[in-house]
Design a protein around this motif. Structure first.
Motif, PDB file in Angstrom:
ATOM      1  N   SER A  54     -12.844 -10.942 -26.057  1.00  0.00           N
ATOM      2  CA  SER A  54     -11.478 -11.130 -26.517  1.00  0.00           C
ATOM      3  C   SER A  54     -11.485 -11.936 -27.802  1.00  0.00           C
ATOM      4  O   SER A  54     -12.351 -12.781 -28.015  1.00  0.00           O
ATOM      5  N   SER A 100      -9.393  -2.300 -28.209  1.00  0.00           N
ATOM      6  CA  SER A 100      -7.958  -2.218 -27.968  1.00  0.00           C
ATOM      7  C   SER A 100      -7.310  -3.500 -28.472  1.00  0.00           C
ATOM      8  O   SER A 100      -7.996  -4.470 -28.806  1.00  0.00           O
ATOM      9  N   ARG A 101      -5.987  -3.505 -28.532  1.00  0.00           N
ATOM     10  CA  ARG A 101      -5.290  -4.706 -28.993  1.00  0.00           C
ATOM     11  C   ARG A 101      -3.978  -4.887 -28.259  1.00  0.00           C
ATOM     12  O   ARG A 101      -3.357  -3.923 -27.791  1.00  0.00           O
ATOM     13  N   ASP A 102      -3.556  -6.137 -28.166  1.00  0.00           N
ATOM     14  CA  ASP A 102      -2.272  -6.517 -27.607  1.00  0.00           C
ATOM     15  C   ASP A 102      -1.519  -7.221 -28.729  1.00  0.00           C
ATOM     16  O   ASP A 102      -1.781  -8.389 -29.024  1.00  0.00           O
ATOM     17  N   ASN A 103      -0.608  -6.522 -29.360  1.00  0.00           N
ATOM     18  CA  ASN A 103       0.075  -7.071 -30.526  1.00  0.00           C
ATOM     19  C   ASN A 103       0.957  -8.273 -30.180  1.00  0.00           C
ATOM     20  O   ASN A 103       1.121  -9.177 -31.000  1.00  0.00           O
ATOM     21  N   LYS A 134       0.260 -10.588 -28.205  1.00  0.00           N
ATOM     22  CA  LYS A 134      -0.614 -11.755 -28.084  1.00  0.00           C
ATOM     23  C   LYS A 134      -1.515 -11.949 -29.294  1.00  0.00           C
ATOM     24  O   LYS A 134      -2.331 -12.870 -29.298  1.00  0.00           O
ATOM     25  N   THR A 160      -4.072 -10.305 -30.143  1.00  0.00           N
ATOM     26  CA  THR A 160      -5.397 -10.316 -29.548  1.00  0.00           C
ATOM     27  C   THR A 160      -6.030  -8.934 -29.611  1.00  0.00           C
ATOM     28  O   THR A 160      -5.352  -7.925 -29.376  1.00  0.00           O
ATOM     29  N   TYR A 207      -9.526  -6.727 -28.172  1.00  0.00           N
ATOM     30  CA  TYR A 207     -10.518  -6.726 -27.113  1.00  0.00           C
ATOM     31  C   TYR A 207     -11.623  -5.736 -27.437  1.00  0.00           C
ATOM     32  O   TYR A 207     -11.420  -4.761 -28.152  1.00  0.00           O
TER      33      TYR A 207
END
Length: 121
Positions: free
Chosen positions: A21, A70-73, A75, A77, A79
């Motif tokens: 992460s 992948s990404r969590d916009n 956050k 973040t 991965y």
């Protein structure tokens, strides 16, 4: 002004899995592309995987079919899911992000400090 912090590295057996992460923090307007690089002893730093702001991805040939970025916009973040790990994957993995900062609205590349991934039996 912007800091990238990686986590998730460690010792993994060949054939095992690990998930990295990288969280970005600071006065950020927008993060464009985010990705992962790695550097093994005696070798230059190389791109592993990248994901754009639009969600498209690219992978190094050596990791295609085994790694997923992948990404969590929400956050800020990104991965890196690493499966079927091989000893050749042993390296320090670095997070990279192309960021528009709030203070000037300029765009810069930022780097994390790296996290060690060791694949060994």
């Amino acid at each position: 002004q912007v800091q990238l912090v990686e986590s998730g590295g460690g010792l993994v057996q060949p054939g095992g899995s690990r998930k990295l992460s990288c969280a970005a923090s600071g006065s950020i307007i927008r993060i464009n592309a985010m990705g992962w690089y790695r550097q093994a002893p005696g070798k230059e730093r190389e791109l592993v995987a990248v994901i754009t702001g639009a969600g498209s991805t690219n992978y190094a040939d050596a990791v295609k079919g085994r790694f997923t970025v992948s990404r969590d916009n929400a956050k800020n973040t990104v991965y890196l899911q690493m499966n079927s790990l091989k000893p050749e994957d042993t390296a320090v993995y670095y997070c990279n992000a192309n960021v528009q900062i709030a203070i000037s609205r300029a765009v810069y590349d930022y780097w994390g400090q790296g996290t060690q991934v060791t694949v060994s039996s």
